[in-house]
Design a protein around this motif. Structure first.
Motif, PDB file in Angstrom:
ATOM      1  N   ALA A 124       4.033  -7.029  -7.179  1.00  0.00           N
ATOM      2  CA  ALA A 124       4.445  -6.783  -5.789  1.00  0.00           C
ATOM      3  C   ALA A 124       5.674  -5.886  -5.752  1.00  0.00           C
ATOM      4  CB  ALA A 124       4.717  -8.108  -5.082  1.00  0.00           C
ATOM      5  N   VAL A 125       6.593  -6.076  -6.707  1.00  0.00           N
ATOM      6  CA  VAL A 125       7.788  -5.222  -6.776  1.00  0.00           C
ATOM      7  C   VAL A 125       7.356  -3.767  -6.967  1.00  0.00           C
ATOM      8  CG1 VAL A 125       9.820  -4.639  -8.167  1.00  0.00           C
ATOM      9  CG2 VAL A 125       9.325  -7.028  -7.627  1.00  0.00           C
ATOM     10  N   MET A 126       6.444  -3.543  -7.950  1.00  0.00           N
ATOM     11  CA  MET A 126       5.995  -2.166  -8.201  1.00  0.00           C
ATOM     12  C   MET A 126       5.243  -1.602  -7.003  1.00  0.00           C
ATOM     13  SD  MET A 126       4.998  -2.012 -12.187  1.00  0.00           S
ATOM     14  CE  MET A 126       4.124  -3.534 -12.397  1.00  0.00           C
ATOM     15  N   CYS A 127       4.486  -2.480  -6.352  1.00  0.00           N
ATOM     16  CA  CYS A 127       3.709  -2.084  -5.193  1.00  0.00           C
ATOM     17  C   CYS A 127       4.634  -1.639  -4.050  1.00  0.00           C
ATOM     18  CB  CYS A 127       2.870  -3.288  -4.775  1.00  0.00           C
ATOM     19  SG  CYS A 127       1.315  -2.867  -4.078  1.00  0.00           S
ATOM     20  N   LEU A 128       5.757  -2.351  -3.884  1.00  0.00           N
ATOM     21  CA  LEU A 128       6.742  -1.943  -2.880  1.00  0.00           C
ATOM     22  C   LEU A 128       7.322  -0.576  -3.242  1.00  0.00           C
ATOM     23  CD1 LEU A 128       8.571  -5.348  -2.269  1.00  0.00           C
ATOM     24  CD2 LEU A 128       7.309  -4.029  -0.557  1.00  0.00           C
ATOM     25  N   GLY A 129       7.516  -0.351  -4.550  1.00  0.00           N
ATOM     26  CA  GLY A 129       8.011   0.952  -4.994  1.00  0.00           C
ATOM     27  C   GLY A 129       7.030   2.057  -4.647  1.00  0.00           C
ATOM     28  N   LEU A 130       5.749   1.800  -4.906  1.00  0.00           N
ATOM     29  CA  LEU A 130       4.739   2.812  -4.584  1.00  0.00           C
ATOM     30  C   LEU A 130       4.642   3.007  -3.074  1.00  0.00           C
ATOM     31  CD1 LEU A 130       2.557   4.709  -5.711  1.00  0.00           C
ATOM     32  CD2 LEU A 130       0.912   2.871  -5.382  1.00  0.00           C
ATOM     33  N   ASN A 131       4.904   1.940  -2.332  1.00  0.00           N
ATOM     34  CA  ASN A 131       4.834   2.045  -0.875  1.00  0.00           C
ATOM     35  C   ASN A 131       5.892   3.007  -0.345  1.00  0.00           C
ATOM     36  OD1 ASN A 131       3.657   1.448   1.573  1.00  0.00           O
ATOM     37  ND2 ASN A 131       5.013  -0.285   1.986  1.00  0.00           N
ATOM     38  N   VAL A 132       7.073   3.014  -0.987  1.00  0.00           N
ATOM     39  CA  VAL A 132       8.102   3.972  -0.570  1.00  0.00           C
ATOM     40  C   VAL A 132       7.584   5.391  -0.782  1.00  0.00           C
ATOM     41  CG1 VAL A 132      10.433   4.809  -1.000  1.00  0.00           C
ATOM     42  CG2 VAL A 132       9.965   2.371  -1.143  1.00  0.00           C
TER      43      VAL A 132
ATOM     44  N   ASN B  56       2.763  -0.531   4.895  1.00  0.00           N
ATOM     45  CA  ASN B  56       3.199  -1.835   5.385  1.00  0.00           C
ATOM     46  C   ASN B  56       3.757  -2.643   4.210  1.00  0.00           C
ATOM     47  OD1 ASN B  56       3.226  -4.604   6.139  1.00  0.00           O
ATOM     48  ND2 ASN B  56       1.819  -4.146   7.819  1.00  0.00           N
ATOM     49  N   ASN B  57       5.044  -2.977   4.272  1.00  0.00           N
ATOM     50  CA  ASN B  57       5.666  -3.679   3.146  1.00  0.00           C
ATOM     51  C   ASN B  57       5.070  -5.058   2.922  1.00  0.00           C
ATOM     52  OD1 ASN B  57       7.517  -1.713   2.255  1.00  0.00           O
ATOM     53  ND2 ASN B  57       8.811  -2.141   4.037  1.00  0.00           N
ATOM     54  N   ARG B  58       4.775  -5.756   4.020  1.00  0.00           N
ATOM     55  CA  ARG B  58       4.149  -7.072   3.866  1.00  0.00           C
ATOM     56  C   ARG B  58       2.762  -6.920   3.244  1.00  0.00           C
ATOM     57  NH1 ARG B  58       5.284 -10.198   9.407  1.00  0.00           N
ATOM     58  NH2 ARG B  58       6.931  -8.664   9.659  1.00  0.00           N
ATOM     59  N   GLY B  59       2.072  -5.855   3.662  1.00  0.00           N
ATOM     60  CA  GLY B  59       0.754  -5.567   3.093  1.00  0.00           C
ATOM     61  C   GLY B  59       0.842  -5.309   1.596  1.00  0.00           C
ATOM     62  N   ALA B  60       1.895  -4.600   1.177  1.00  0.00           N
ATOM     63  CA  ALA B  60       2.057  -4.303  -0.247  1.00  0.00           C
ATOM     64  C   ALA B  60       2.185  -5.598  -1.046  1.00  0.00           C
ATOM     65  CB  ALA B  60       3.277  -3.414  -0.456  1.00  0.00           C
ATOM     66  N   ILE B  61       2.985  -6.537  -0.526  1.00  0.00           N
ATOM     67  CA  ILE B  61       3.178  -7.805  -1.238  1.00  0.00           C
ATOM     68  C   ILE B  61       1.880  -8.616  -1.233  1.00  0.00           C
ATOM     69  CG2 ILE B  61       4.473  -9.971  -1.261  1.00  0.00           C
ATOM     70  CD1 ILE B  61       6.768  -8.366   0.170  1.00  0.00           C
ATOM     71  N   LEU B  62       1.253  -8.698  -0.060  1.00  0.00           N
ATOM     72  CA  LEU B  62       0.003  -9.461   0.051  1.00  0.00           C
ATOM     73  C   LEU B  62      -1.076  -8.868  -0.859  1.00  0.00           C
ATOM     74  CD1 LEU B  62      -1.553 -11.713   1.587  1.00  0.00           C
ATOM     75  CD2 LEU B  62      -2.272  -9.948   3.204  1.00  0.00           C
TER      76      LEU B  62
ATOM     77  N   ALA C  82     -12.326   0.507   5.328  1.00  0.00           N
ATOM     78  CA  ALA C  82     -11.178  -0.214   5.888  1.00  0.00           C
ATOM     79  C   ALA C  82      -9.893   0.434   5.406  1.00  0.00           C
ATOM     80  CB  ALA C  82     -11.238  -1.684   5.463  1.00  0.00           C
ATOM     81  N   SER C  83      -9.719   1.716   5.764  1.00  0.00           N
ATOM     82  CA  SER C  83      -8.644   2.476   5.147  1.00  0.00           C
ATOM     83  C   SER C  83      -7.255   1.954   5.514  1.00  0.00           C
ATOM     84  CB  SER C  83      -8.754   3.954   5.511  1.00  0.00           C
ATOM     85  OG  SER C  83      -8.810   4.081   6.906  1.00  0.00           O
ATOM     86  N   SER C  84      -7.148   1.096   6.529  1.00  0.00           N
ATOM     87  CA  SER C  84      -5.821   0.578   6.841  1.00  0.00           C
ATOM     88  C   SER C  84      -5.446  -0.626   5.974  1.00  0.00           C
ATOM     89  CB  SER C  84      -5.726   0.207   8.320  1.00  0.00           C
ATOM     90  OG  SER C  84      -6.735  -0.706   8.644  1.00  0.00           O
ATOM     91  N   GLY C  85      -6.390  -1.179   5.228  1.00  0.00           N
ATOM     92  CA  GLY C  85      -6.076  -2.300   4.354  1.00  0.00           C
ATOM     93  C   GLY C  85      -5.991  -3.617   5.105  1.00  0.00           C
ATOM     94  N   LEU C  86      -5.518  -4.658   4.423  1.00  0.00           N
ATOM     95  CA  LEU C  86      -5.449  -5.990   5.029  1.00  0.00           C
ATOM     96  C   LEU C  86      -4.484  -6.017   6.205  1.00  0.00           C
ATOM     97  CD1 LEU C  86      -5.346  -8.196   1.805  1.00  0.00           C
ATOM     98  CD2 LEU C  86      -7.190  -8.143   3.490  1.00  0.00           C
TER      99      LEU C  86
END
Lengths: 295, 325
Positions: B22-30, B247-253, B299-303
């Motif tokens: 999730a940490v790395m995912c948040l990084g990629l989200n930036v 979406n940061n919450r989406g990245a963690i989820l 579903a390109s917007s994700g969860l």
């Protein structure tokens, strides 16, 4: 001097010819579809593996298996385009890049699933090289370079003499103008995939002939192939050929002991050469040697 | 109590690794979610962070650099710093160009970093890797120590999440979105595109480096074979796109859901006979790739879809042109 020709120059030319085949495909696809096709390396691997049963099990010569590898790669490319790229055509092109990254892993996983993770060889045993006044050339190297030249000439004739080829160049130069003149975009896209996959399939078989067949051969070629396409100028197939040769030669020659006995660059860092050339090119002249486009 | 501990050890371990992803995912989200930068070399920044922290915190060793025995906190901070420096160099070279070039360049840098890790024995101990990396809270009994580490990972996620949410809603984050959606109009509005992109790229890579360091301390070992680089990169991508990029919450989820699927299917396939276990490992990669394609198409917007910062003066529709990136 002979040592330089035998162990650095000739392998460099062979490698460069193989890179050129991949780079032409990458360049054409980038020109027409406007995205960096990350699965191109794995399409080469696919070609190498399609040829495998014909060479190893049925005992065909690799040259006879070439058409099989080409047709297999074309069929795979058209299927992949239909399933994974076509539905995303209306999206920003970077989404296609994400999809192709996924396709690359899917192709590799499928190959590993069917053929297993081990490496294969087309033919075992040592072949005596031919000797021309001190210059030693393996027979297969002559054939690989010769066939590459043949393919490139055929491509040149296709692009300049046929209606489809001209339409392809038109679409690459100016998509809107091309559409106004009534060019069927989807048909040209299919041709682009077919040409790119054909050359990629051949490149895969050539790598297999030169070394051995593993599931990573394509991925390892991806970086030099992109570097070659950028060096030649994106969308310029002739530039891609020159780019491929330069990258191939540079990678091999970088190991030549220019000063003393130590190689100029440790051969384990060969892939850094392609990267360095690419970055230098992007900084100095992003349009490439042959004034391609900067997107 | 002891039985409860063995029963809970698996979910706690699973959540810890999911949290690190999730940490790395948040990084990629930036990088991708906010700014539209394509990074295909996540594993490279992961490795930089993991090795930096490992070298700084392990006990002295004659074979490779390091053994500074510094506290883990210093290792984590330095991991972020080195990953940031690498990102600064590569970003400075390629960020002014179209994102396709950045994508290719990140593959190159990840490949070179992989070669360095494998071949520079004096620095990384080569293929043998660096063992005995300390993990915080090791003075506790095994299970509470595991829980405490999970809590540390969770706390780090919370800090990153709050910081990124504030950043995204600030003028800084709005400029990022503006660049992603329409570069020309952002430039016309006088925004320094190159600088903002570089900030996003470096910040995202620093977070990825932190993820690498957390992983090294969690599994207490790092080596070239400890993780398969391409799988790490690919999983983080699938996690972000499945969870909802932007979406940061989406990245963690997304990280938790995909990691749960990924490691639980491994639990199943491991029961199979050896030959089939190997083959099904490839099948898993294939299916996760297929899942990515389906999400992209259907579903390109994700969860959790991206929520633009308030107030919303922007058109919410997906850009149709080639302006993105």
């Amino acid at each position: 001097m002979l040592e330089f020709v035998n162990f650095y120059l000739i392998p460099g030319l062979v490698l460069g010819s193989i890179y050129a085949l991949g780079a032409i495909g990458v360049s054409l696809i980038f020109g027409i579809l406007r995205f960096a096709h990350f699965a191109h390396g794995d399409m080469m691997t696919l070609g190498a593996y399609f040829a495998l049963p014909f060479i190893v099990t049925l005992g065909f010569s690799p040259y006879l298996a070439l058409p099989v590898a080409m047709l297999g790669a074309v069929a795979a490319a058209l299927l992949i385009d239909r399933l994974f790229y076509k539905p995303l055509r209306a999206q920003p092109s970077i989404i296609l890049l994400v999809a192709s990254f996924g396709v690359a892993l899917m192709i590799r996983a499928a190959i590993q699933f069917v053929w297993g993770p081990h490496s294969h060889v087309y033919a075992s045993g040592f072949q005596m090289p031919l000797v021309f006044s001190g210059i030693r050339v393996a027979e297969r190297h002559i054939y690989i370079v010769g066939l590459c030249i043949l393919l490139v000439v055929a491509l040149h004739l296709f692009l300049t003499r046929t209606k489809t080829g001209k339409a392809m160049r038109a679409l690459s130069d100016d998509p809107d103008l091309a559409r106004i003149t009534g060019i069927n975009t989807e048909r040209i896209i299919a041709w682009t995939w077919a040409l790119g996959a054909m050359l990629a399939g051949c490149a895969g078989v050539f790598v297999g002939m030169d070394t051995h067949v593993t599931t990573l051969i394509g991925w390892n070629m991806l970086l030099p192939v992109f570097a070659a396409a950028i060096l030649g100028g994106i969308g310029k197939p002739y530039g891609a050929i020159a780019g491929g040769l330069v990258i191939g030669l540079a990678e091999e020659v970088s190991a030549y002991p220019v000063f003393g006995n130590e190689p100029l660059l440790d051969p384990t860092y060969k892939s850094a050469v392609a990267f360095a050339i690419m970055v230098a090119m992007l900084l100095w002249r992003p349009s490439g040697l042959f004034r391609g486009r900067v997107y | 109590m002891a039985e409860l501990a063995t029963f809970l050890a698996y979910p706690v371990g699973l959540l810890t690794i999911a949290g690190i992803y999730a940490v790395m995912c948040l990084g990629l989200n930036v990088q991708w979610g906010f700014t539209g930068l394509f990074n295909a070399g996540i594993a490279g920044f992961f490795a930089v962070g993991a090795y930096t922290s490992a070298i700084l915190t392990t006990a002295p060793h004659p074979d490779y650099l390091g053994g500074f025995g510094l506290p883990v906190a210093v290792g984590l901070v330095c991991a972020m710093a080195t990953a940031g420096v690498v990102a600064l160099g590569i970003g400075w070279l390629t960020l002014s160009l179209r994102s396709d070039y950045l994508a290719i360049a990140t593959i190159g840098i990840a490949e070179i970093l992989r070669l360095i890790v494998k071949n520079e024995d004096w620095l990384t101990n080569g293929p043998r890797g660096i063992p005995a990396i300390p993990r915080p809270f090791e003075w506790l009994p095994p299970f509470p120590a595991q829980v405490a580490y999970l809590a540390l990972v969770a706390a780090i996620i919370a800090v990153i999440y709050i910081a990124l949410e504030r950043g995204l809603n600030s003028p800084w984050g709005r400029v990022m979105r503006a660049i992603r959606e329409n570069e020309e109009s952002a430039r016309a509005a006088g925004k320094d595109i190159m600088r903002r992109r570089l900030e996003a790229f470096v910040l995202g890579s620093m977070i990825m480096g932190l993820g690498g360091a957390l992983m090294a301390h969690s599994i207490k070992f790092i080596g070239p074979e400890a993780t398969e680089p391409l799988i790490v990169t690919f999983l983080v991508w699938v996690m972000l796109i499945a969870g909802g990029s932007g979406n940061n919450r989406g990245a963690i989820l997304g990280a938790v859901v995909i990691w749960a699927i990924w490691s639980m299917t491994e639990l199943v396939t491991r029961q199979l006979p050896a030959d089939w276990a190997l083959r099904s490992a490839y099948l898993r990669v294939f299916l996760i790739g297929l899942a990515l394609q389906i999400i992209l198409q259907r579903a390109s917007s994700g969860l959790l879809a991206e929520k633009p910062p308030k107030p919303i003066p922007l058109d919410e529709g997906e850009p149709k042109g080639r302006s993105r990136g």
